[in-house]
Write an enzyme that holds these catalytic residues in place. Structure first.
Site, mmCIF file in Angstrom:
data_model
loop_
_atom_site.group_PDB
_atom_site.id
_atom_site.type_symbol
_atom_site.label_atom_id
_atom_site.label_comp_id
_atom_site.label_asym_id
_atom_site.label_seq_id
_atom_site.Cartn_x
_atom_site.Cartn_y
_atom_site.Cartn_z
ATOM 1 N N TRP A 53 10.008 2.294 2.964
ATOM 2 C CA TRP A 53 11.412 1.894 2.975
ATOM 3 C C TRP A 53 12.254 2.677 3.992
ATOM 4 O O TRP A 53 13.376 2.296 4.277
ATOM 5 C CB TRP A 53 12.026 2.138 1.581
ATOM 6 C CG TRP A 53 11.714 3.525 1.088
ATOM 7 C CD1 TRP A 53 10.660 3.879 0.283
ATOM 8 C CD2 TRP A 53 12.391 4.733 1.426
ATOM 9 N NE1 TRP A 53 10.643 5.246 0.105
ATOM 10 C CE2 TRP A 53 11.702 5.793 0.800
ATOM 11 C CE3 TRP A 53 13.514 5.044 2.205
ATOM 12 C CZ2 TRP A 53 12.089 7.130 0.925
ATOM 13 C CZ3 TRP A 53 13.898 6.370 2.334
ATOM 14 C CH2 TRP A 53 13.193 7.396 1.694
ATOM 15 N N ASN A 54 11.738 3.804 4.504
ATOM 16 C CA ASN A 54 12.675 4.725 5.177
ATOM 17 C C ASN A 54 13.201 4.213 6.523
ATOM 18 O O ASN A 54 14.339 4.509 6.896
ATOM 19 C CB ASN A 54 12.090 6.134 5.283
ATOM 20 C CG ASN A 54 10.827 6.204 6.079
ATOM 21 O OD1 ASN A 54 10.160 5.188 6.292
ATOM 22 N ND2 ASN A 54 10.464 7.387 6.525
ATOM 23 N N LYS A 81 3.446 -6.354 3.169
ATOM 24 C CA LYS A 81 3.797 -5.911 1.818
ATOM 25 C C LYS A 81 4.718 -4.711 2.036
ATOM 26 O O LYS A 81 4.287 -3.608 2.372
ATOM 27 C CB LYS A 81 2.544 -5.498 1.028
ATOM 28 C CG LYS A 81 2.848 -5.033 -0.395
ATOM 29 C CD LYS A 81 3.042 -3.538 -0.442
ATOM 30 C CE LYS A 81 3.437 -2.976 -1.785
ATOM 31 N NZ LYS A 81 4.838 -3.193 -2.146
ATOM 32 N N ALA A 137 7.927 -1.975 1.002
ATOM 33 C CA ALA A 137 8.277 -1.179 -0.179
ATOM 34 C C ALA A 137 9.149 -2.018 -1.117
ATOM 35 O O ALA A 137 9.976 -2.819 -0.660
ATOM 36 C CB ALA A 137 9.005 0.082 0.250
ATOM 37 N N GLY A 176 3.084 5.448 4.820
ATOM 38 C CA GLY A 176 3.598 5.875 3.519
ATOM 39 C C GLY A 176 3.056 7.233 3.139
ATOM 40 O O GLY A 176 2.689 8.043 3.992
ATOM 41 N N GLU A 234 -0.582 5.941 8.649
ATOM 42 C CA GLU A 234 0.519 6.799 9.131
ATOM 43 C C GLU A 234 1.132 7.414 7.885
ATOM 44 O O GLU A 234 1.880 6.744 7.170
ATOM 45 C CB GLU A 234 1.573 5.953 9.872
ATOM 46 C CG GLU A 234 1.076 5.245 11.110
ATOM 47 C CD GLU A 234 0.871 6.183 12.284
ATOM 48 O OE1 GLU A 234 1.177 7.390 12.162
ATOM 49 O OE2 GLU A 234 0.390 5.728 13.326
ATOM 50 N N LEU A 235 0.831 8.666 7.631
ATOM 51 C CA LEU A 235 1.208 9.247 6.336
ATOM 52 C C LEU A 235 2.305 10.300 6.493
ATOM 53 O O LEU A 235 3.065 10.280 7.448
ATOM 54 C CB LEU A 235 -0.043 9.804 5.648
ATOM 55 C CG LEU A 235 -1.206 8.801 5.548
ATOM 56 C CD1 LEU A 235 -2.410 9.416 4.864
ATOM 57 C CD2 LEU A 235 -0.783 7.520 4.839
ATOM 58 N N CYS A 268 9.275 10.767 8.321
ATOM 59 C CA CYS A 268 7.976 11.454 8.364
ATOM 60 C C CYS A 268 7.971 12.513 9.448
ATOM 61 O O CYS A 268 7.361 13.560 9.308
ATOM 62 C CB CYS A 268 6.873 10.434 8.602
ATOM 63 S SG CYS A 268 7.163 9.391 10.028
ATOM 64 N N GLU A 310 5.744 18.364 1.395
ATOM 65 C CA GLU A 310 6.682 17.633 2.248
ATOM 66 C C GLU A 310 8.002 17.497 1.485
ATOM 67 O O GLU A 310 8.011 16.971 0.366
ATOM 68 C CB GLU A 310 6.129 16.247 2.564
ATOM 69 C CG GLU A 310 7.074 15.423 3.428
ATOM 70 C CD GLU A 310 6.543 14.018 3.728
ATOM 71 O OE1 GLU A 310 5.787 13.463 2.924
ATOM 72 O OE2 GLU A 310 6.919 13.480 4.792
HETATM 73 P P1 NAP Z 1 4.917 5.324 -0.652
HETATM 74 O O1 NAP Z 1 5.366 5.492 -2.046
HETATM 75 O O2 NAP Z 1 3.552 5.714 -0.311
HETATM 76 O O3 NAP Z 1 5.148 3.772 -0.301
HETATM 77 C C1 NAP Z 1 4.785 3.223 0.930
HETATM 78 C C2 NAP Z 1 4.241 1.834 0.724
HETATM 79 O O4 NAP Z 1 2.993 1.926 0.020
HETATM 80 C C3 NAP Z 1 5.133 0.948 -0.137
HETATM 81 O O5 NAP Z 1 5.035 -0.367 0.316
HETATM 82 C C4 NAP Z 1 4.526 1.082 -1.526
HETATM 83 O O6 NAP Z 1 4.807 -0.015 -2.335
HETATM 84 C C5 NAP Z 1 3.058 1.147 -1.182
HETATM 85 N N1 NAP Z 1 2.221 1.843 -2.151
HETATM 86 C C6 NAP Z 1 2.537 2.897 -2.916
HETATM 87 N N2 NAP Z 1 1.470 3.274 -3.646
HETATM 88 C C7 NAP Z 1 0.469 2.428 -3.343
HETATM 89 C C8 NAP Z 1 -0.888 2.300 -3.764
HETATM 90 N N3 NAP Z 1 -1.423 3.118 -4.654
HETATM 91 N N4 NAP Z 1 -1.634 1.309 -3.229
HETATM 92 C C9 NAP Z 1 -1.110 0.478 -2.324
HETATM 93 N N5 NAP Z 1 0.157 0.543 -1.869
HETATM 94 C C10 NAP Z 1 0.937 1.512 -2.379
HETATM 95 O O7 NAP Z 1 5.843 6.085 0.366
HETATM 96 P P2 NAP Z 1 7.420 6.052 0.460
HETATM 97 O O8 NAP Z 1 7.963 6.915 -0.605
HETATM 98 O O9 NAP Z 1 7.913 4.663 0.522
HETATM 99 O O10 NAP Z 1 7.644 6.709 1.905
HETATM 100 C C11 NAP Z 1 7.684 8.060 2.088
HETATM 101 C C12 NAP Z 1 6.386 8.601 2.631
HETATM 102 O O11 NAP Z 1 5.973 7.868 3.776
HETATM 103 C C13 NAP Z 1 6.560 10.017 3.125
HETATM 104 O O12 NAP Z 1 5.431 10.772 2.784
HETATM 105 C C14 NAP Z 1 6.669 9.854 4.623
HETATM 106 O O13 NAP Z 1 6.371 11.006 5.360
HETATM 107 C C15 NAP Z 1 5.717 8.745 4.865
HETATM 108 N N6 NAP Z 1 6.007 8.072 6.147
HETATM 109 C C16 NAP Z 1 5.121 8.220 7.173
HETATM 110 C C17 NAP Z 1 5.399 7.650 8.403
HETATM 111 C C18 NAP Z 1 4.458 7.786 9.576
HETATM 112 O O14 NAP Z 1 4.608 7.040 10.536
HETATM 113 N N7 NAP Z 1 3.507 8.695 9.552
HETATM 114 C C19 NAP Z 1 6.582 6.939 8.578
HETATM 115 C C20 NAP Z 1 7.453 6.809 7.506
HETATM 116 C C21 NAP Z 1 7.145 7.382 6.279
HETATM 117 P P3 NAP Z 1 5.862 0.085 -3.554
HETATM 118 O O15 NAP Z 1 7.186 0.413 -2.951
HETATM 119 O O16 NAP Z 1 5.811 -1.254 -4.149
HETATM 120 O O17 NAP Z 1 5.354 1.164 -4.441
#
Ligand code: NAP
Length: 471
Positions: free
Chosen positions: A143-144, A167, A169, A219, A241-242, A275, A372
């Site tokens: 979502w960010n 898919k 957020a 994510g 990309e985590l 991130c 983080e």
């Molecule tokens: P998140 O909870 O991991 O959610 C990201 C996406 O993954 C959402 O679409 C979420 O869907 C889905 N998801 C969550 N758990 C899942 C699972 N077990 N299986 C499959 N899909 C799943 O992360 P967030 O809170 O939205 O974002 C923050 C994180 O993303 C931070 O750690 C940040 O550093 C990282 N990030 C990394 C980058 C990069 O480029 N490296 C860029 C931006 C953000 P739902 O919303 O439906 O749960």
């Protein structure tokens, strides 16, 4: 939905409702996509891909340029949508939409060169490398940066001849559907790109569907692990990309005011919810005190304000839950010896507000050091000297971005290019993504790259072709 998916609709579907993080008021309600519908969409996307892969670069380029045009024309509307769904300031939302448009234009213009046949002289016959699309890419996005993260994968994936399913957020369904609308209006075939309002519990089953060719996730580490496990179980290509805990090393020769300004900018991108936000500021002890003072002043300038108003520098966080998690990390760090220099109090108002916060004396064992921190909290860690600072910077499970702040650019270049364990290391600037340069991380920050020729080549079959006359 394709015709088949429409038929599979059931009346008992779940609904999700957005919440405005600035005032905690409920927003619109959206119906979730069922797994059956998602699978039907995957089948339709696969069918559409078989035509799209044969379209010319010129045809795809015209469509992706058109998407850029639509994004620019509807910039304010999309920025406002992001503000309402996840609290981004209007100014940052406008900049994000502009960046998506630039990215679309870039890949519309460069894809053909990035994917041109690459001749190889092996001494006999004709040999070349060709880059064919993989099929339907399932993208699980955060979502960010609700627009940027999606266009970052979608523009190159579509230009390479792939289909895609999004898919997004669960808290940004309006953005997810708006992106689909932009691409369809631009001319991307309806079934080739689909937004699915799919709960994350269904992602594993969709990855395993035969019509999905590959998966990309941006994510958290936890989501990455789950998606990589599912993709690994069916041997499908996966890009991750985590998270990150980007370190900036501040050397003893740095101009302290300039360094503090860069540090605050790096930390406060997207209200600290990036991130590649600077999260750990590792300062050489001899300048630690003046740097602390300067960083506090630089962070103080990010006053909280109405995210819909132009000029606001800090809006709410994404949700009260996320805010409470960040606050717990701050108090947990203070309990274990960190000094609170600024902020650190939850404001008494509705919504997900958290002020700019600075912690010093951050050490191993404290959440601000080990985890983080996804909010407006800068952690200062002191180091004995350059070597110690580099050691601390690398002592992290993450390796996404990193920086060096120094008046000696040769020293900065050496540390950035040779010492820091990260996918991106910037000297005297905050780390930024750009369609022209590869973006991604090492260690638990993930694997694979987005952007540039490296990014567009993630979702292609890098194929050797050797041709020689018979006989
Ligand atoms: P998140 O909870 O991991 O959610 C990201 C996406 O993954 C959402 O679409 C979420 O869907 C889905 N998801 C969550 N758990 C899942 C699972 N077990 N299986 C499959 N899909 C799943 O992360 P967030 O809170 O939205 O974002 C923050 C994180 O993303 C931070 O750690 C940040 O550093 C990282 N990030 C990394 C980058 C990069 O480029 N490296 C860029 C931006 C953000 P739902 O919303 O439906 O749960």
């Amino acid at each position: 939905m394709s015709e088949q998916a429409e038929l599979n609709r059931s009346d008992s579907r779940q609904k999700i409702q957005t919440v405005n993080p600035a005032n905690a008021e409920p927003g619109k309600t959206y119906e979730e996509t069922s797994l059956d519908e998602a699978k039907a969409a995957a089948a339709a996307a696969r069918k559409a891909f078989l035509d799209w892969r044969r379209s010319s670069f010129a045809e795809r380029s015209a469509i992706i340029h058109k998407a850029a045009e639509i994004l620019r024309a509807r910039k304010d509307e999309f920025a406002r949508l992001m503000t309402d769904e996840m609290g981004k300031t209007f100014d940052e939302g406008r900049a994000e939409v502009e960046k998506c448009a630039f990215h679309c234009d870039w890949f519309a213009d460069q894809a053909q060169d990035y994917l041109a046949h690459d001749p190889v002289d092996i001494g006999a016959g004709e040999t070349f490398v060709t880059f064919n699309p993989l099929g339907v890419v399932l993208a699980v996005m955060p979502w960010n940066f609700p627009f940027w993260q999606v266009f970052r994968f979608a523009a190159p994936a579509l230009m390479a001849g792939n289909g895609a399913l999004l898919k997004h957020a669960s808290n940004v369904p309006g953005c997810a559907l708006a992106i689909e609308e932009v691409l369809h209006e631009a001319g991307v075939p309806r079934d080739l790109f689909r937004t699915l309002i799919l709960p994350s519990r269904e992602v594993e089953a969709l990855i395993k569907d035969a019509n999905v060719g590959a998966v990309t996730l941006t994510g958290s580490v936890e989501a990455g692990r789950s998606v990589a496990t599912a993709a690994g179980s069916v041997l499908k290509k996966c890009v991750l990309e985590l998270g990150g805990s980007d370190a900036y090393v501040i050397l003893d020769d740095a101009d302290i005011e300039a360094a503090a300004k860069i540090a605050a900018t790096a930390r406060m991108v997207n209200g600290g919810q990036s991130c590649i936000a600077g999260k750990r500021f590792i300062v050489v002890r001899s300048i630690a005190e003046p740097f602390e003072r300067a960083l506090v002043e630089a962070m103080r300038r990010y006053e909280m304000g109405d995210p819909t108003e132009e000029g606001t520098k800090l809006g709410p966080m994404v949700s009260v839950k996320a805010r409470d998690e960040v606050h717990a990390q701050v108090t947990g760090s203070v309990d274990k010896g960190a000094r609170l220099l600024l902020g650190g109090q939850v404001p008494d108002r509705a919504g997900a507000w958290y002020p700019p916060t600075v912690l010093s004396d951050v050490r191993p064992g404290q959440p601000a050091h080990d985890k983080e921190v996804f909010g407006p909290v800068a952690a200062i860690i002191s180091a004995a000297d350059e070597a110690d600072a580099v050691r601390i910077a690398n002592d992290s499970e993450f390796g996404l971005g990193s920086g060096v702040l120094t008046s000696d650019v040769d020293r900065g270049r050496r540390i950035a290019s040779q010492e820091l364990e990260a996918g991106m290391s910037f000297v005297n600037e905050n780390v930024r993504s750009d369609p022209r340069t590869p973006f991604g991380g090492v260690k638990h920050s993930g694997y694979g790259r987005e952007c540039s020729a490296f990014g567009i080549r993630e979702f292609v079959n890098i194929k050797t072709v050797h041709v020689k006359p018979l006989g």
